[in-house]
Structures are given as structure tokens and as C-alpha cells.
Design a protein around this motif. Structure first.
Motif, short mmCIF file in Angstrom:
data_model
loop_
_atom_site.label_atom_id
_atom_site.label_comp_id
_atom_site.label_asym_id
_atom_site.label_seq_id
_atom_site.Cartn_x
_atom_site.Cartn_y
_atom_site.Cartn_z
N MET A 1 0.85 -1.21 0.00
CA MET A 1 0.00 0.00 0.00
C MET A 1 0.88 1.25 0.00
N GLU A 2 0.49 2.25 -0.81
CA GLU A 2 1.29 3.47 -0.91
C GLU A 2 1.29 4.25 0.40
N GLU A 3 2.42 4.87 0.68
CA GLU A 3 2.55 5.71 1.87
C GLU A 3 1.47 6.80 1.85
N GLN A 4 0.94 7.10 3.02
CA GLN A 4 -0.12 8.10 3.14
C GLN A 4 0.41 9.42 3.70
N GLY A 5 -0.29 10.50 3.39
CA GLY A 5 0.03 11.81 3.93
C GLY A 5 -1.25 12.62 4.03
N TYR A 6 -1.12 13.92 4.21
CA TYR A 6 -2.32 14.75 4.26
C TYR A 6 -2.05 16.12 3.64
N ILE A 7 -3.12 16.75 3.21
CA ILE A 7 -3.08 18.16 2.83
C ILE A 7 -4.10 18.88 3.70
N GLU A 8 -3.85 20.16 3.93
CA GLU A 8 -4.69 20.91 4.87
C GLU A 8 -4.99 22.29 4.31
N ILE A 9 -6.25 22.67 4.37
CA ILE A 9 -6.67 24.03 4.03
C ILE A 9 -7.11 24.69 5.33
N ARG A 10 -6.26 25.59 5.83
CA ARG A 10 -6.55 26.27 7.10
C ARG A 10 -7.18 27.62 6.81
N VAL A 11 -8.38 27.83 7.35
CA VAL A 11 -9.14 29.05 7.09
C VAL A 11 -9.31 29.83 8.39
N ASP A 12 -9.01 31.13 8.35
CA ASP A 12 -9.22 31.98 9.52
C ASP A 12 -9.78 33.32 9.08
N ASN A 13 -10.46 34.01 10.00
CA ASN A 13 -11.02 35.32 9.68
C ASN A 13 -10.13 36.43 10.25
N ILE A 14 -10.55 37.66 10.05
CA ILE A 14 -9.73 38.81 10.48
C ILE A 14 -9.50 38.81 11.98
N ASN A 15 -10.51 38.39 12.73
CA ASN A 15 -10.42 38.41 14.20
C ASN A 15 -9.75 37.17 14.77
N ASN A 16 -9.32 36.25 13.92
CA ASN A 16 -8.73 34.98 14.37
C ASN A 16 -9.64 34.23 15.33
N SER A 17 -10.94 34.30 15.03
CA SER A 17 -11.92 33.70 15.94
C SER A 17 -12.71 32.56 15.29
N LEU A 18 -12.35 32.20 14.07
CA LEU A 18 -13.11 31.19 13.34
C LEU A 18 -12.91 29.80 13.95
N THR A 19 -13.99 29.04 14.06
CA THR A 19 -13.94 27.66 14.55
C THR A 19 -14.72 26.77 13.58
N PRO A 20 -14.54 25.45 13.65
CA PRO A 20 -15.31 24.56 12.78
C PRO A 20 -16.82 24.74 12.88
N LYS A 21 -17.32 25.15 14.06
CA LYS A 21 -18.75 25.34 14.22
C LYS A 21 -19.29 26.52 13.41
#
Length: 255
Positions: A1-21
Motif C-alpha cells: 500500500m502506498e505511503e499516506q500523507g495529508y493536505i490541509e486548508i486552514r481558514v481563519d477570519n480577520i479576528n482569528n476567531s473562526l472555529t469549525p462550528k
């Protein structure tokens, strides 16, 4: 099986207050769809792509995709090159469109969007309200195309034919009087046509179609020939461990 990894899209707002909810499900759906298209732009690539797992984590809103390391290398290479060139001109249309959607979202919502992956500790690309990448791929490309369907109208003051296709719906194709009058009447008969024209890169629609020639399309069912072909193919089909998966990889959309 091929080695696994990850990619990530990190999103934040101007106030740095964004959460998944704070992330609506439509936005999650769009991010998932856009990343799939960025990695696998064509229908064929999407059909044959490996399994991709998804999770959303806190620390702003982190969209994480777990997938084979070869896909991570591709993602890292493309986003790093965008950052290096400050341009999208080397990307195909669909990939340019994905980056354009991210930058429009960043400007509209005041987001900072970081592109990260398991190969590097640093972000390979950052998009924010100041990002301004231009899409430079032409909207249309000109070529010759083969279309198949039923001709439901021909003639008119400005000579043309109208053909009904399964994939593209009803199309109008300009022609000459000589092309239309040559041979038998073609209305309400299945035909193929070779045409020149423009195709929209975004939605696949045709424009300015001109008839080159008719292709007589009259499929004839030959049961004897079919049985012979099935007999020959069965020997090799028995060697395929997962026949359903193999057939799925061969499927294409009909015209």
C-alpha cells in the motif's frame, strides 16, 4: 500500500476567531469538491482517484484530507509553484478556477486561507484579501468535434441543421445548401456529424458550430459476432480479481 500523507486548508477570519462550528455545510462541501478538482481535474481522473478521507479540526478551521503521498507531492508542487511565480498561467483552466474561487472567498469573507501539507512545516501558499491572481486561460478553444444524435430539422433561410444529442442536448450547426441537399433526406434519422467550432472550457458548451461532413450512423446488431467476441474476452475476464471495479474504470459519458 502506498505511503499516506495529508493536505490541509486552514481558514481563519480577520479576528482569528473562526472555529469549525462557524463553517456552514455548503462551504465544507465546496472545499471538498474544489480540492478533489484541483488534484484530479478530469472526469477520468476522478473515476480512478484513490480513496480520500476528510476531517475538519479546530485551530481556526482546518480542512484535512488524508490521501496517498503522491497526491500530496502533486498538491505541494502546484501550490509552491503558484506562490513562487505569483501567477496561475501554468495551470489548466479547472485548477485556475479553483484558486480563483478561494481568492474570491477570501476577499468576500475577509479570510486568510493557508495551504499546508505533511511534507512541509511551512505553508506552500497563502491566499488573503490582498491576493490577486488573474485567470488567463481563454474561455473557448477551437477544434473539430464528432457529435452523434438524431437530426430533427434541416434547412432554413440561413442553412443549418439541428441535432439532438444525449450529452449536449439540442445543437444548431451551420451548413451549406449543397451539404444539406446531398444524398438522402436526413431528418429524424440517427447521424454522426464532424463539425468545427468553439467549446467553452468552463461548462463544455459549443458555439459557432459549422458542418464539415455527415457520418452515416446505422448500428447493425450481429449476434454471431457478439457471441464470438464474448467468448474470446471471457478467458481474460476470468483473470481479473475485481471485475466490477475494472468495468467502472472503463466507463465514459456517452455523447
Amino acid at each position: 500500500m502506498e505511503e499516506q500523507g495529508y493536505i490541509e486548508i486552514r481558514v481563519d477570519n480577520i479576528n482569528n476567531s473562526l472555529t469549525p462550528k462557524d463553517i456552514d455545510i455548503n462551504e465544507i462541501k465546496n472545499v471538498i469538491s474544489d480540492i478533489e478538482t484541483f488534484l484530479y481535474p478530469s472526469r477520468e481522473e476522478k473515476k480512478l482517484r484513490p480513496q480520500i478521507s476528510y476531517d475538519i479540526e479546530s485551530g481556526s478551521a482546518k480542512h484535512k484530507f488524508y490521501l496517498p503521498i503522491s497526491a500530496v507531492i502533486l498538491f505541494n508542487g502546484l501550490t509552491t509553484e503558484i506562490n513562487k511565480r505569483k501567477s496561475l498561467d501554468f495551470l489548466d483552466y479547472k485548477r485556475q478556477e479553483v484558486i480563483d474561487k478561494f481568492q474570491k472567498k477570501a476577499i468576500k469573507e475577509g479570510y486568510t486561507i493557508e495551504f499546508n501539507n505533511s511534507l512541509s512545516k511551512e505553508s506552500s501558499l497563502i491566499i488573503d484579501i490582498n491576493t490577486n491572481y488573474d485567470m488567463i486561460v481563454p474561455q473557448f478553444y477551437e477544434s473539430e468535434f464528432y457529435l452523434y444524435g438524431e437530426i430533427y430539422q434541416e434547412g432554413g433561410k440561413s442553412p443549418n441543421i439541428h441535432i439532438s444529442t444525449t450529452k449536449f442536448g439540442n445543437l444548431t450547426i451551420s451548413a451549406t445548401k449543397e451539404q444539406i441537399l446531398d444524398g438522402e433526406k436526413k431528418t429524424y434519422k440517427p447521424y454522426g456529424v464532424k463539425v468545427k467550432g468553439k467549446k467553452n472550457l468552463a461548462d463544455g458548451k459549443f458555439n459557432d458550430l459549422r458542418l464539415v461532413e455527415f457520418i452515416n450512423y446505422r448500428p447493425i446488431f450481429d449476434k454471431t459476432l457478439l457471441d464470438k467476441i464474448i467468448g474470446r474476452a471471457s478467458k481474460n475476464l476470468n483473470k481479473i480479481s475485481n471485475l466490477d471495479l475494472w468495468i467502472e474504470g472503463l466507463k465514459t459519458e456517452g455523447i
